[in-house]
Scaffold this motif. Structure first.
Motif, PDB file in Angstrom:
ATOM      1  N   VAL A 202     -14.212  17.384   5.489  1.00  0.00           N
ATOM      2  CA  VAL A 202     -13.740  17.768   4.368  1.00  0.00           C
ATOM      3  C   VAL A 202     -13.674  19.278   4.069  1.00  0.00           C
ATOM      4  CG1 VAL A 202     -14.031  17.619   1.777  1.00  0.00           C
ATOM      5  CG2 VAL A 202     -14.409  15.498   3.209  1.00  0.00           C
ATOM      6  N   PHE A 203     -14.728  19.962   4.421  1.00  0.00           N
ATOM      7  CA  PHE A 203     -14.791  21.456   4.365  1.00  0.00           C
ATOM      8  C   PHE A 203     -13.583  22.130   5.206  1.00  0.00           C
ATOM      9  CE2 PHE A 203     -16.350  25.619   6.236  1.00  0.00           C
ATOM     10  CZ  PHE A 203     -16.010  26.192   5.102  1.00  0.00           C
ATOM     11  N   LEU A 204     -13.461  21.516   6.209  1.00  0.00           N
ATOM     12  CA  LEU A 204     -12.356  22.072   7.120  1.00  0.00           C
ATOM     13  C   LEU A 204     -10.890  21.511   6.622  1.00  0.00           C
ATOM     14  CD1 LEU A 204     -13.739  21.871  10.664  1.00  0.00           C
ATOM     15  CD2 LEU A 204     -13.612  23.943   9.219  1.00  0.00           C
ATOM     16  N   GLN A 205     -10.790  20.586   5.897  1.00  0.00           N
ATOM     17  CA  GLN A 205      -9.352  19.879   5.744  1.00  0.00           C
ATOM     18  C   GLN A 205      -8.547  20.924   4.650  1.00  0.00           C
ATOM     19  OE1 GLN A 205      -9.891  16.238   3.315  1.00  0.00           O
ATOM     20  NE2 GLN A 205      -8.092  15.229   4.579  1.00  0.00           N
ATOM     21  N   ASP A 206      -7.321  20.834   4.720  1.00  0.00           N
ATOM     22  CA  ASP A 206      -6.504  21.334   3.833  1.00  0.00           C
ATOM     23  C   ASP A 206      -6.290  20.431   2.498  1.00  0.00           C
ATOM     24  OD1 ASP A 206      -5.961  23.632   5.305  1.00  0.00           O
ATOM     25  OD2 ASP A 206      -4.321  22.904   6.346  1.00  0.00           O
ATOM     26  N   THR A 207      -6.387  20.918   1.371  1.00  0.00           N
ATOM     27  CA  THR A 207      -6.212  20.128   0.174  1.00  0.00           C
ATOM     28  C   THR A 207      -4.747  19.580  -0.033  1.00  0.00           C
ATOM     29  OG1 THR A 207      -5.779  22.075  -1.150  1.00  0.00           O
ATOM     30  CG2 THR A 207      -8.102  21.205  -1.006  1.00  0.00           C
ATOM     31  N   PRO A 234      -3.587   5.596  -1.877  1.00  0.00           N
ATOM     32  CA  PRO A 234      -3.431   6.624  -0.745  1.00  0.00           C
ATOM     33  C   PRO A 234      -3.273   5.786   0.771  1.00  0.00           C
ATOM     34  CG  PRO A 234      -5.809   6.115  -1.315  1.00  0.00           C
ATOM     35  CD  PRO A 234      -4.812   5.220  -2.497  1.00  0.00           C
ATOM     36  N   ASN A 235      -2.744   6.536   1.597  1.00  0.00           N
ATOM     37  CA  ASN A 235      -2.777   6.125   2.825  1.00  0.00           C
ATOM     38  C   ASN A 235      -3.987   6.483   3.434  1.00  0.00           C
ATOM     39  OD1 ASN A 235      -0.078   5.460   2.531  1.00  0.00           O
ATOM     40  ND2 ASN A 235       0.467   7.815   2.736  1.00  0.00           N
ATOM     41  N   PRO A 236      -4.291   5.804   4.731  1.00  0.00           N
ATOM     42  CA  PRO A 236      -5.441   6.207   5.469  1.00  0.00           C
ATOM     43  C   PRO A 236      -5.435   7.671   5.809  1.00  0.00           C
ATOM     44  CG  PRO A 236      -4.178   4.227   6.325  1.00  0.00           C
ATOM     45  CD  PRO A 236      -3.277   4.745   5.118  1.00  0.00           C
ATOM     46  N   PRO A 237      -6.392   8.062   6.248  1.00  0.00           N
ATOM     47  CA  PRO A 237      -6.630   9.388   6.665  1.00  0.00           C
ATOM     48  C   PRO A 237      -5.783   9.816   7.917  1.00  0.00           C
ATOM     49  CG  PRO A 237      -8.770   8.523   6.145  1.00  0.00           C
ATOM     50  CD  PRO A 237      -7.890   7.359   6.085  1.00  0.00           C
ATOM     51  N   SER A 238      -5.111  10.813   7.705  1.00  0.00           N
ATOM     52  CA  SER A 238      -4.278  11.256   8.908  1.00  0.00           C
ATOM     53  C   SER A 238      -4.784  11.583  10.145  1.00  0.00           C
ATOM     54  CB  SER A 238      -3.347  12.381   8.598  1.00  0.00           C
ATOM     55  OG  SER A 238      -4.316  13.278   8.359  1.00  0.00           O
ATOM     56  N   SER A 258     -13.061   6.934   1.929  1.00  0.00           N
ATOM     57  CA  SER A 258     -11.774   6.912   2.701  1.00  0.00           C
ATOM     58  C   SER A 258     -10.583   7.291   1.806  1.00  0.00           C
ATOM     59  CB  SER A 258     -11.619   5.538   3.494  1.00  0.00           C
ATOM     60  OG  SER A 258     -10.211   5.700   4.231  1.00  0.00           O
ATOM     61  N   SER A 259     -10.388   6.810   0.570  1.00  0.00           N
ATOM     62  CA  SER A 259      -9.370   7.081   0.046  1.00  0.00           C
ATOM     63  C   SER A 259      -9.446   8.457  -0.575  1.00  0.00           C
ATOM     64  CB  SER A 259      -9.324   6.239  -1.547  1.00  0.00           C
ATOM     65  OG  SER A 259      -9.261   5.025  -1.014  1.00  0.00           O
ATOM     66  N   LEU A 260     -10.543   8.962  -0.888  1.00  0.00           N
ATOM     67  CA  LEU A 260     -10.473  10.559  -1.416  1.00  0.00           C
ATOM     68  C   LEU A 260     -10.370  11.544  -0.056  1.00  0.00           C
ATOM     69  CD1 LEU A 260     -13.677  10.232  -3.672  1.00  0.00           C
ATOM     70  CD2 LEU A 260     -11.463  10.950  -4.424  1.00  0.00           C
ATOM     71  N   ILE A 261     -10.618  11.263   1.044  1.00  0.00           N
ATOM     72  CA  ILE A 261     -10.532  12.102   2.217  1.00  0.00           C
ATOM     73  C   ILE A 261      -8.983  11.883   2.267  1.00  0.00           C
ATOM     74  CG2 ILE A 261     -10.645  12.165   4.524  1.00  0.00           C
ATOM     75  CD1 ILE A 261     -13.622  11.430   4.246  1.00  0.00           C
ATOM     76  N   ALA A 262      -8.233  10.661   2.176  1.00  0.00           N
ATOM     77  CA  ALA A 262      -6.801  10.485   2.411  1.00  0.00           C
ATOM     78  C   ALA A 262      -6.193  11.519   1.393  1.00  0.00           C
ATOM     79  CB  ALA A 262      -6.535   9.186   2.325  1.00  0.00           C
ATOM     80  N   VAL A 263      -6.380  11.595   0.231  1.00  0.00           N
ATOM     81  CA  VAL A 263      -5.596  12.388  -0.879  1.00  0.00           C
ATOM     82  C   VAL A 263      -6.086  13.880  -0.808  1.00  0.00           C
ATOM     83  CG1 VAL A 263      -5.177  10.414  -1.933  1.00  0.00           C
ATOM     84  CG2 VAL A 263      -7.077  11.759  -2.448  1.00  0.00           C
ATOM     85  N   SER A 264      -7.412  14.143  -0.342  1.00  0.00           N
ATOM     86  CA  SER A 264      -7.738  15.481  -0.077  1.00  0.00           C
ATOM     87  C   SER A 264      -7.556  16.343  -1.272  1.00  0.00           C
ATOM     88  CB  SER A 264      -6.988  16.209   1.330  1.00  0.00           C
ATOM     89  OG  SER A 264      -7.723  17.351   1.495  1.00  0.00           O
ATOM     90  N   PRO A 265      -8.240  15.997  -2.306  1.00  0.00           N
ATOM     91  CA  PRO A 265      -7.884  16.831  -3.465  1.00  0.00           C
ATOM     92  C   PRO A 265      -8.883  18.075  -3.597  1.00  0.00           C
ATOM     93  CG  PRO A 265      -9.675  14.897  -3.961  1.00  0.00           C
ATOM     94  CD  PRO A 265      -9.071  14.925  -2.333  1.00  0.00           C
ATOM     95  N   LYS A 266      -8.167  18.897  -4.259  1.00  0.00           N
ATOM     96  CA  LYS A 266      -9.033  20.476  -4.730  1.00  0.00           C
ATOM     97  C   LYS A 266     -10.083  20.028  -5.521  1.00  0.00           C
ATOM     98  CE  LYS A 266      -8.653  25.108  -5.538  1.00  0.00           C
ATOM     99  NZ  LYS A 266      -7.563  26.229  -6.031  1.00  0.00           N
TER     100      LYS A 266
END
Length: 310
Positions: A202-207, A234-238, A258-266
């Motif tokens: 999550v730290f490395l992921q773009d929002t 949300p779609n599954p994590p890419s 999983s849903s939160l990681i998929a949408v990657s919110p700020k």
């Protein structure tokens, strides 16, 4: 006349008074001593040294056929209470040291804590204290049965030797508790390592979204909304690796992560009436400073109160 003497190991020198009190209290109850003012005492307990407590029959009032069985039964319950309350933690620690002395990966102190939680802690909160009390009473009665048989045939009870070489069913049960505690310890350790990996990802992921709202309906039931309070699907994590990790490691009730990681919110606002639930704490751990907890606000006060399950 001496009926029996109970001896403690030097490490329990400070506990001799407690054993004496337990013996006195239990026999007072079982023999109904003191129920009438003119009832003569038939036994007494004397602390003859820092490590020894003696049960003395008072003649001629004590009659073995009349009082013997009751005295042995009461004393056995008192000794059993002493074993469960004073010796059980040490016995568990000894089993852990012996079983895992060559396993440097096993944290003995942590496993001891897991044992304590299994026998006395929050593991059974859903079943209430009645289950804990009944389980403790069962272990106590298992010890008392063997102590009573021993006292009927012996006048010297060495507590250290008795717990080390007798009480096989009780010691076997404690060994099973240790086995279960180790399994829980390993599973929790693996899960924490998995959570750490997710946190790093999550730290490395773009929002992708500036803000999401997570409405907690109760238990593990959540609804996900965007910043305008429109439902999100949300779609599954890419990321293929993360998707596979989630599929294999996450419990179904935690798939909200999983849903939160998929949408990657700020930023994530969790609207809940149960802020201390484990799944919410896990979300806070993974998403760290992105998370805000709301227990009552204008946005959720009406909708969440209607959705929350009783």
């Amino acid at each position: 006349m001496e009926l029996f003497t109970v001896s403690l190991p030097a490490s329990l020198q400070k506990s001799a008074n407690k054993l004496t009190d337990l013996l006195k209290e239990q026999t007072l109850v079982d023999l109904h001593i003191g129920s009438t003012t003119d009832q003569p005492k038939v036994i007494e307990f004397l602390q003859i040294s820092e490590l020894e407590v003696r049960c003395q029959a008072i003649l001629p009032h004590f009659q073995l056929k009349t009082h013997g069985q009751t005295v042995y039964h009461a004393a056995a319950l008192a000794v059993a209470e002493f074993v469960v309350s004073e010796l059980e933690p040490g016995m568990l620690a000894a089993i852990i040291r012996k079983k895992y002395r060559n396993n440097h990966a096993a944290d003995a102190a942590a496993i001891e804590k897991y044992c304590h939680d299994l026998l006395h802690g929050k593991e059974w909160d859903g079943l209430g204290t009645k289950f804990l009390d009944a389980d403790r009473l069962r272990r106590k009665n298992k010890v008392a049965a063997e102590v009573e048989l021993f006292l009927q045939e012996n006048t010297q009870l060495n507590v250290k030797g008795f717990t080390a070489f007798r009480l096989e069913p009780y010691r076997k049960e404690l060994a099973e508790v240790v086995e279960y505690a180790l399994d829980e310890y390993v599973l929790d350790k693996q899960y924490q390592e998995f959570i750490s990996l997710l946190k790093y990802f999550v730290f490395l992921q773009d929002t992708k979204l500036p803000m999401v709202h997570l409405l907690h309906k109760g238990g593990h039931d959540f609804m996900l909304y965007d910043n305008g309070f429109q439902p999100l699907d949300p779609n599954p994590p890419s990321d293929r690796i993360v998707a596979e990790m989630l599929e294999t490691e996450m419990n179904i009730e935690d798939m909200v992560i999983s849903s939160l990681i998929a949408v990657s919110p700020k930023h994530i606002t969790i609207h809940t009436r149960q802020p201390d639930m484990q799944v919410i704490r896990t979300i806070e751990t993974i998403f760290d400073q992105r998370v805000t907890i709301c227990v009552q606000c204008v946005s959720c006060s009406s909708s969440l109160d209607e959705l929350v399950q009783p």
